[in-house]
Design a protein around this motif. Structure first.
Motif, PDB file in Angstrom:
ATOM      1  N   THR A  20       0.822  -1.211   0.000  1.00 17.98           N
ATOM      2  CA  THR A  20       0.000   0.000   0.000  1.00 17.98           C
ATOM      3  C   THR A  20       0.856   1.260   0.000  1.00 17.98           C
ATOM      4  O   THR A  20       0.368   2.339  -0.291  1.00 17.98           O
ATOM      5  CB  THR A  20      -0.923   0.039   1.230  1.00 17.98           C
ATOM      6  N   GLY A  21       2.110   1.136   0.345  1.00 19.63           N
ATOM      7  CA  GLY A  21       2.993   2.296   0.338  1.00 19.63           C
ATOM      8  C   GLY A  21       3.461   2.592  -1.069  1.00 19.63           C
ATOM      9  O   GLY A  21       2.986   2.018  -2.046  1.00 19.63           O
ATOM     10  N   PHE A  22       4.427   3.499  -1.189  1.00 19.87           N
ATOM     11  CA  PHE A  22       4.835   3.901  -2.520  1.00 19.87           C
ATOM     12  C   PHE A  22       6.211   4.541  -2.485  1.00 19.87           C
ATOM     13  O   PHE A  22       6.612   5.150  -1.507  1.00 19.87           O
ATOM     14  CB  PHE A  22       3.830   4.897  -3.102  1.00 19.87           C
ATOM     15  N   ALA A  23       6.914   4.340  -3.580  1.00 14.11           N
ATOM     16  CA  ALA A  23       8.169   5.062  -3.771  1.00 14.11           C
ATOM     17  C   ALA A  23       7.826   6.467  -4.248  1.00 14.11           C
ATOM     18  O   ALA A  23       6.776   6.691  -4.849  1.00 14.11           O
ATOM     19  CB  ALA A  23       9.031   4.347  -4.803  1.00 14.11           C
ATOM     20  N   LEU A  71      -0.673  13.392  -3.121  1.00 10.86           N
ATOM     21  CA  LEU A  71      -1.737  13.452  -2.128  1.00 10.86           C
ATOM     22  C   LEU A  71      -2.016  12.040  -1.635  1.00 10.86           C
ATOM     23  O   LEU A  71      -2.273  11.140  -2.434  1.00 10.86           O
ATOM     24  CB  LEU A  71      -3.005  14.059  -2.729  1.00 10.86           C
ATOM     25  N   THR A  72      -1.971  11.844  -0.328  1.00 16.22           N
ATOM     26  CA  THR A  72      -2.237  10.528   0.237  1.00 16.22           C
ATOM     27  C   THR A  72      -2.767  10.718   1.659  1.00 16.22           C
ATOM     28  O   THR A  72      -3.010  11.846   2.102  1.00 16.22           O
ATOM     29  CB  THR A  72      -0.960   9.655   0.236  1.00 16.22           C
ATOM     30  N   SER A  73      -2.979   9.616   2.360  1.00 11.98           N
ATOM     31  CA  SER A  73      -3.379   9.679   3.768  1.00 11.98           C
ATOM     32  C   SER A  73      -2.775   8.487   4.499  1.00 11.98           C
ATOM     33  O   SER A  73      -2.466   7.461   3.889  1.00 11.98           O
ATOM     34  CB  SER A  73      -4.907   9.684   3.928  1.00 11.98           C
ATOM     35  N   TYR A  74      -2.635   8.645   5.801  1.00 15.13           N
ATOM     36  CA  TYR A  74      -2.063   7.592   6.642  1.00 15.13           C
ATOM     37  C   TYR A  74      -3.083   7.201   7.692  1.00 15.13           C
ATOM     38  O   TYR A  74      -3.596   8.065   8.430  1.00 15.13           O
ATOM     39  CB  TYR A  74      -0.779   8.090   7.308  1.00 15.13           C
ATOM     40  N   ASP A  75      -3.418   5.904   7.743  1.00 18.08           N
ATOM     41  CA  ASP A  75      -4.385   5.392   8.709  1.00 18.08           C
ATOM     42  C   ASP A  75      -3.665   5.092  10.019  1.00 18.08           C
ATOM     43  O   ASP A  75      -2.778   4.232  10.068  1.00 18.08           O
ATOM     44  CB  ASP A  75      -5.057   4.127   8.163  1.00 18.08           C
ATOM     45  N   LEU A  76      -4.025   5.807  11.081  1.00 19.51           N
ATOM     46  CA  LEU A  76      -3.335   5.669  12.363  1.00 19.51           C
ATOM     47  C   LEU A  76      -3.640   4.344  13.052  1.00 19.51           C
ATOM     48  O   LEU A  76      -2.904   3.939  13.960  1.00 19.51           O
ATOM     49  CB  LEU A  76      -3.715   6.830  13.287  1.00 19.51           C
ATOM     50  N   PRO A 109      -1.458   6.741  -3.490  1.00 21.61           N
ATOM     51  CA  PRO A 109      -1.271   8.177  -3.734  1.00 21.61           C
ATOM     52  C   PRO A 109      -1.985   8.662  -4.996  1.00 21.61           C
ATOM     53  O   PRO A 109      -2.154   7.920  -5.962  1.00 21.61           O
ATOM     54  CB  PRO A 109       0.249   8.309  -3.889  1.00 21.61           C
ATOM     55  N   VAL A 110      -2.409   9.916  -4.946  1.00 25.87           N
ATOM     56  CA  VAL A 110      -3.007  10.596  -6.083  1.00 25.87           C
ATOM     57  C   VAL A 110      -2.057  11.717  -6.486  1.00 25.87           C
ATOM     58  O   VAL A 110      -1.574  12.479  -5.638  1.00 25.87           O
ATOM     59  CB  VAL A 110      -4.386  11.178  -5.716  1.00 25.87           C
ATOM     60  N   LEU A 111      -1.764  11.824  -7.780  1.00 29.98           N
ATOM     61  CA  LEU A 111      -0.875  12.878  -8.272  1.00 29.98           C
ATOM     62  C   LEU A 111      -1.679  14.131  -8.572  1.00 29.98           C
ATOM     63  O   LEU A 111      -2.700  14.077  -9.257  1.00 29.98           O
ATOM     64  CB  LEU A 111      -0.128  12.412  -9.512  1.00 29.98           C
ATOM     65  N   VAL A 112      -1.200  15.251  -8.052  1.00 29.08           N
ATOM     66  CA  VAL A 112      -1.865  16.544  -8.246  1.00 29.08           C
ATOM     67  C   VAL A 112      -0.889  17.481  -8.948  1.00 29.08           C
ATOM     68  O   VAL A 112       0.232  17.691  -8.461  1.00 29.08           O
ATOM     69  CB  VAL A 112      -2.297  17.141  -6.890  1.00 29.08           C
ATOM     70  N   GLY A 113      -1.291  18.025 -10.102  1.00 25.26           N
ATOM     71  CA  GLY A 113      -0.427  18.939 -10.828  1.00 25.26           C
ATOM     72  C   GLY A 113       0.019  20.089  -9.946  1.00 25.26           C
ATOM     73  O   GLY A 113      -0.815  20.808  -9.378  1.00 25.26           O
ATOM     74  N   ASP A 114       1.337  20.276  -9.834  1.00 26.95           N
ATOM     75  CA  ASP A 114       1.856  21.247  -8.876  1.00 26.95           C
ATOM     76  C   ASP A 114       3.228  21.719  -9.345  1.00 26.95           C
ATOM     77  O   ASP A 114       3.995  20.945  -9.920  1.00 26.95           O
ATOM     78  CB  ASP A 114       1.962  20.607  -7.492  1.00 26.95           C
ATOM     79  N   CYS A 115       3.533  22.986  -9.088  1.00 29.74           N
ATOM     80  CA  CYS A 115       4.824  23.531  -9.513  1.00 29.74           C
ATOM     81  C   CYS A 115       5.908  23.310  -8.466  1.00 29.74           C
ATOM     82  O   CYS A 115       6.998  23.868  -8.571  1.00 29.74           O
ATOM     83  CB  CYS A 115       4.698  25.016  -9.832  1.00 29.74           C
ATOM     84  N   GLN A 116       5.591  22.468  -7.455  1.00 33.70           N
ATOM     85  CA  GLN A 116       6.541  22.116  -6.402  1.00 33.70           C
ATOM     86  C   GLN A 116       6.846  23.314  -5.509  1.00 33.70           C
ATOM     87  O   GLN A 116       7.963  23.783  -5.387  1.00 33.70           O
ATOM     88  CB  GLN A 116       7.821  21.503  -6.979  1.00 33.70           C
ATOM     89  N   SER A 117       5.783  23.806  -4.897  1.00 35.41           N
ATOM     90  CA  SER A 117       5.889  24.877  -3.920  1.00 35.41           C
ATOM     91  C   SER A 117       5.371  24.336  -2.597  1.00 35.41           C
ATOM     92  O   SER A 117       5.173  23.138  -2.445  1.00 35.41           O
ATOM     93  CB  SER A 117       5.084  26.099  -4.380  1.00 35.41           C
ATOM     94  N   ARG A 118       5.137  25.208  -1.640  1.00 34.95           N
ATOM     95  CA  ARG A 118       4.597  24.806  -0.342  1.00 34.95           C
ATOM     96  C   ARG A 118       3.073  24.888  -0.384  1.00 34.95           C
ATOM     97  O   ARG A 118       2.514  25.772  -1.019  1.00 34.95           O
ATOM     98  CB  ARG A 118       5.144  25.722   0.753  1.00 34.95           C
ATOM     99  N   SER A 119       2.395  23.961   0.318  1.00 31.66           N
ATOM    100  CA  SER A 119       0.935  23.893   0.301  1.00 31.66           C
ATOM    101  C   SER A 119       0.391  23.899   1.723  1.00 31.66           C
ATOM    102  O   SER A 119       1.141  23.806   2.689  1.00 31.66           O
ATOM    103  CB  SER A 119       0.478  22.629  -0.439  1.00 31.66           C
ATOM    104  N   ASP A 120      -0.955  23.972   1.830  1.00 31.97           N
ATOM    105  CA  ASP A 120      -1.557  24.031   3.159  1.00 31.97           C
ATOM    106  C   ASP A 120      -2.981  23.496   3.114  1.00 31.97           C
ATOM    107  O   ASP A 120      -3.725  23.758   2.163  1.00 31.97           O
ATOM    108  CB  ASP A 120      -1.554  25.472   3.675  1.00 31.97           C
ATOM    109  N   PHE A 121      -3.362  22.728   4.149  1.00 30.92           N
ATOM    110  CA  PHE A 121      -4.724  22.243   4.310  1.00 30.92           C
ATOM    111  C   PHE A 121      -5.521  23.198   5.205  1.00 30.92           C
ATOM    112  O   PHE A 121      -4.965  23.843   6.097  1.00 30.92           O
ATOM    113  CB  PHE A 121      -4.739  20.866   4.982  1.00 30.92           C
ATOM    114  N   ILE A 122      -6.841  23.240   4.982  1.00 32.06           N
ATOM    115  CA  ILE A 122      -7.753  23.911   5.906  1.00 32.06           C
ATOM    116  C   ILE A 122      -9.079  23.152   5.914  1.00 32.06           C
ATOM    117  O   ILE A 122      -9.542  22.690   4.860  1.00 32.06           O
ATOM    118  CB  ILE A 122      -7.979  25.397   5.533  1.00 32.06           C
TER     119      ILE A 122
END
Length: 282
Positions: free
Chosen positions: A136-139, A177-182, A190-203
């Motif tokens: 279930t993990g990924f490189a 984008l992924t999640s970890y089950d505690l 994982p899901v790939l999201v088009g990104d210019c490789q900057s910093r991101s934030d959740f809300i």
């Protein structure tokens, strides 16, 4: 001290008058995470201390070598560390055994992981993206800042990757984008999201989790609505041309229950803007 990096501010809900100032310092060529408490009532600064990094029963200084030694002592591998070490500013909480833990992300070069703390001083290692015993993990080609947000028993995780290198196969035009089950200790596919490789934030806003990110370059802001039941169904709800430099977003609630965002402009200024997110997503 030969360098100072990545200063952030945090608050512990049990200490409303205390503002925790955390930053990285290079001391004799070795990187440490340091903290100092500012009391907003008395307007006094406390002493400077070194944050702690805990893995299992091993607690070391929160330093590049302290992290690596604590992981090694617990037979946990890790990707290549280089340059300074950082902690992400966004905090989200989870109650565990009657105690409140604050979750966030930590990183140094290629190494990125989830951490948690009860007091914002000692940080406990939770997990890092890996291959996984059951596939279930990924490189990945991940590096630097990793956005982290805990909801219930899952930690949602978005991280940038190496910038594309036209001279080799290294790099990606996508963040992960992924999640970890505690409970199960497993990573979601994982899901790939088009990104210019900057910093991101959740809300977390009005019952939904959103990711703010840089979809094409650092003059654009993207907002992704996270489908917490199926990450692959997450939807882009906004991509905006800001008409100028606007990167490293940090999103938080203001006193009116709406949002404000700080962001960096050309590495010269930090700006603060308030906005009503529902105007853009409804």
């Amino acid at each position: 001290v030969t360098g100072v990096y990545d200063a952030i501010l945090m608050r512990n809900e049990d200490e409303p008058d205390n503002l925790y100032i955390l930053w990285t310092a290079s001391i004799n060529g070795k990187y440490y995470r340091l903290y100092r408490i500012f009391n907003m009532e008395t307007e006094e600064m406390g002493e400077i201390g070194v944050n702690r990094f805990k893995v299992g029963n091993v607690t070391n200084d929160f330093s590049s070598t302290g992290i690596q030694k604590a992981l090694t002592a617990n037979d946990i591998g890790y990707k290549w560390f280089f340059s300074d070490i950082g902690i992400m500013q966004k905090l989200s909480t989870r109650v565990e055994n009657g105690e409140t833990y604050y979750y966030t992300g930590a990183y140094s070069g290629n190494f990125t992981c989830i951490i948690k703390s009860k007091d914002l001083i000692t940080w406990e290692y939770v997990a890092q993206p890996d291959e996984g015993a059951n596939g279930t993990g990924f490189a990945n080609a991940t590096k630097w800042e990793n956005a982290v947000y805990v909801l219930g028993d899952k930690v949602y995780y978005f991280v940038r990757q190496w910038d594309p290198d036209t001279s080799s196969d290294v790099g990606s035009y996508y963040g992960i984008l992924t999640s970890y089950d505690l409970n199960t200790k497993e990573w979601a596919k994982p899901v790939l999201v088009g990104d210019c490789q900057s910093r991101s934030d959740f809300i977390y806003y009005k019952g939904n989790l959103y990711l703010f990110y840089a979809p094409t370059d650092r003059e654009h802001i993207g907002i992704l609505r996270i489908d917490t039941g199926n990450l692959a169904n997450s939807k882009v709800v906004l991509q905006a041309d800001m008409g100028g430099s606007c990167f490293y977003p940090f999103v938080q609630y203001n006193s009116r229950g709406e949002l404000c965002m700080s962001y960096t402009v050309d590495r010269k200024h930090i700006r603060l803007a308030s906005f009503t997110l529902s105007n853009y997503i409804d």
